[in-house]
Design an enzyme around this catalytic site. Structure first.
Site, PDB file in Angstrom:
ATOM      1  CG  HIS A  17      -1.879   1.083   1.173  1.00 55.03           C
ATOM      2  ND1 HIS A  17      -3.305   1.101   1.263  1.00 55.03           N
ATOM      3  CD2 HIS A  17      -1.834   2.540   1.167  1.00 55.03           C
ATOM      4  CE1 HIS A  17      -3.725   2.138   1.356  1.00 55.03           C
ATOM      5  NE2 HIS A  17      -2.800   3.167   1.179  1.00 55.03           N
ATOM      6  CG  HIS A  19      -0.660   7.245  -1.046  1.00 58.55           C
ATOM      7  ND1 HIS A  19      -2.096   7.322  -1.674  1.00 58.55           N
ATOM      8  CD2 HIS A  19      -1.187   6.598  -0.075  1.00 58.55           C
ATOM      9  CE1 HIS A  19      -3.035   6.627  -0.940  1.00 58.55           C
ATOM     10  NE2 HIS A  19      -2.500   6.251   0.166  1.00 58.55           N
ATOM     11  CE  LYS A 103      -8.057   2.236  -0.939  1.00 57.35           C
ATOM     12  NZ  LYS A 103      -6.624   2.674  -0.324  1.00 57.35           N
ATOM     13  CG  HIS A 140      -9.882   4.669   2.954  1.00 54.89           C
ATOM     14  ND1 HIS A 140      -8.574   5.303   3.201  1.00 54.89           N
ATOM     15  CD2 HIS A 140     -10.633   4.856   4.236  1.00 54.89           C
ATOM     16  CE1 HIS A 140      -8.733   6.068   4.412  1.00 54.89           C
ATOM     17  NE2 HIS A 140      -9.677   5.918   4.997  1.00 54.89           N
ATOM     18  CG  HIS A 179      -4.907   2.368   5.703  1.00 53.67           C
ATOM     19  ND1 HIS A 179      -6.032   2.056   5.920  1.00 53.67           N
ATOM     20  CD2 HIS A 179      -4.789   2.954   4.516  1.00 53.67           C
ATOM     21  CE1 HIS A 179      -6.938   2.875   5.065  1.00 53.67           C
ATOM     22  NE2 HIS A 179      -5.868   3.317   4.196  1.00 53.67           N
ATOM     23  CG  ASP A 252      -1.600   4.996   4.129  1.00 59.33           C
ATOM     24  OD1 ASP A 252      -1.699   5.329   2.818  1.00 59.33           O
ATOM     25  OD2 ASP A 252      -2.394   5.267   4.874  1.00 59.33           O
TER      26      ASP A 252
HETATM   27  C1  NCD Z   1      -3.516   9.175   1.901  1.00 62.10           C
HETATM   28  C2  NCD Z   1      -3.201  10.115   0.942  1.00 62.10           C
HETATM   29  O1  NCD Z   1      -2.584  11.290   1.272  1.00 62.10           O
HETATM   30  O2  NCD Z   1      -3.371  10.033  -0.306  1.00 62.10           O
HETATM   31  N1  NCD Z   1      -3.663   9.922   3.222  1.00 62.10           N
HETATM   32  C3  NCD Z   1      -3.475   9.113   4.370  1.00 62.10           C
HETATM   33  O3  NCD Z   1      -3.626   9.905   5.416  1.00 62.10           O
HETATM   34  N2  NCD Z   1      -3.284   7.970   4.399  1.00 62.10           N
HETATM   35  C4  NCD Z   1      -5.041   8.604   1.511  1.00 62.10           C
HETATM   36  C5  NCD Z   1      -5.309   7.645   2.226  1.00 62.10           C
HETATM   37  O4  NCD Z   1      -4.762   6.498   2.011  1.00 62.10           O
HETATM   38  O5  NCD Z   1      -6.296   7.288   3.091  1.00 62.10           O
HETATM   39 ZN    ZN Z   2      -3.365   5.202   1.493  1.00 66.08          ZN
END
Ligand code: NCD
Ligand code: ZN
Length: 352
Positions: A17, A19, A103, A140, A179, A252
């Site tokens: 996971h 970003h 997702k 999520h 998460h 995450d």
């Molecule tokens: C994530 C993001 O910034 O893209 N933020 C987070 O707090 N984890 C989005 C997400 O995974 O909820």
């Molecule tokens: Zn995330």
């Protein structure tokens, strides 16, 4: 895994996971992932989100162009589920090897989730198709209903969605509860069948809500789902330390510029990738469960996804390190602050 008291050699881990963002942020953060992980499940919550195979192929190309030359890192792409997602597009992307998973963001649950799902009936055809073709749904798991207290949203999602209808109506659907932050989440996944797994972040194993809110408010510890009270953190630590194969590594890691976090309405997200594997190692050691560290980091995820584990190895040594400071985003006149920046860790990665 080979271990001595001062050295851990594990099969190279993956991040289930992550970003990565786009543009200069992508090229700024990706080398930290590529330095440790073989693969990562890349979240599709760009603006606009990645909803088609064509967009996923284009995004994957931008990611691959940013991978350092000495790395074999492989991004695994995901499709952002909306009210209008076409089951045929999802199946085509999966069969062509473009999408590894779909997702699900409930609309308005978190960062860039405005295109998320507003009514569950809108996604039933997609879920049925995914169940049929064995394609994982990454969830999520927070109810976005504004009447629900932010600390209760994961539990409410489990009650109202996962338990109430999703696992009942689609019993074979592969689901990852992403998460997890609560004992409820850990219990749900432990008691569910082997088609239900969960990722656990380093930060939710380390911080509780007091860390965010006592002695001053700490925007760099704010993420969604928000960290809960200490009993929940303990339950997460016990879940990963138990060796249950349903739990696997997903950082995450969610970079936002310092400017976007230290402001009137700061963004949710913690950038933890530079030190995540060392933080996980510390947690397993504190839990006296280092024998389960490698499976959590390197085997449980690929097993869940039906993929082979990596073949290379990663070695950590008991060498003290100070976590790096702010990382500049070129041309943005802003930086990203890593999780626990400036604090000390007892393990360091010494080689791939
Ligand atoms: C994530 C993001 O910034 O893209 N933020 C987070 O707090 N984890 C989005 C997400 O995974 O909820
Ligand atoms: Zn995330």
């Amino acid at each position: 895994m080979t271990t001595t008291p001062n050295k851990l050699t594990i099969i190279q881990p993956d991040d289930w996971h992550l970003h990565l963002r786009d543009g200069t942020t992508l090229s700024t953060v990706l080398p930290f992932t590529a330095a440790h992980y073989g693969r990562a499940i890349v979240m599709p919550n760009l603006t606009p989100p990645v909803t088609t195979t064509a967009e996923a192929i284009a995004y994957r190309e931008r990611i691959i162009a940013a991978v350092p030359v000495d790395s074999d890192f492989e991004p695994l792409m995901t499709c952002y589920l909306t009210d209008h997602t076409d089951p045929n597009e999802v199946e085509k992307g999966f069969l062509e090897g473009v999408f590894t998973a779909v997702k699900l963001y409930p609309a308005r649950a978190t960062t860039n989730s405005d295109f998320g799902v507003t009514a569950w009936d809108n996604i039933r055809d997609v879920l049925a198709r995914m169940e049929k073709i064995g394609m994982p749904l990454l969830v999520h798991g927070e109810e976005a209903d504004p009447d629900i207290d932010i600390f209760d949203r994961e539990g409410a999602f489990i009650d109202r969605v996962l338990s109430d209808w999703m696992t009942h109506d689609y019993p074979e659907l592969k689901i990852v509860l992403e998460h997890i932050t609560t004992k409820d989440g850990a219990d749900f996944v432990r008691e569910a069948g082997s088609n239900i797994g969960a990722t656990v972040t380093p930060h939710h194993l380390v911080i509780n809500r007091n860390d965010i809110l006592t002695g001053g408010i700490r925007p760099h510890l704010y993420c969604l789902p928000i960290a809960k009270r200490e009993t929940h953190r303990q339950a997460l630590r016990q879940a990963v330390a138990s060796g249950d194969p349903s739990f696997f590594l997903g950082t995450d890691s969610a970079p936002h510029s310092i400017g976007a976090k230290e402001t009137d309405c700061g963004c949710a997200g913690i950038f933890n990738v530079p030190n995540a594997i060392e933080v996980y190692a510390r947690v397993f050691e504190e839990m006296d469960a280092l024998e389960h560290f490698e499976a959590f980091a390197s085997f449980n995820g690929p097993n869940f996804y039906g993929l082979d584990a990596n073949t290379g190895t990663l070695t950590l040594e008991r060498v003290q390190q100070t976590i790096i400071g702010d990382i500049e985003i070129p041309g943005a006149n802003d930086s990203i602050r890593p999780f626990l920046s400036g604090e000390s860790l007892n393990w360091s990665v010494v080689g791939l």
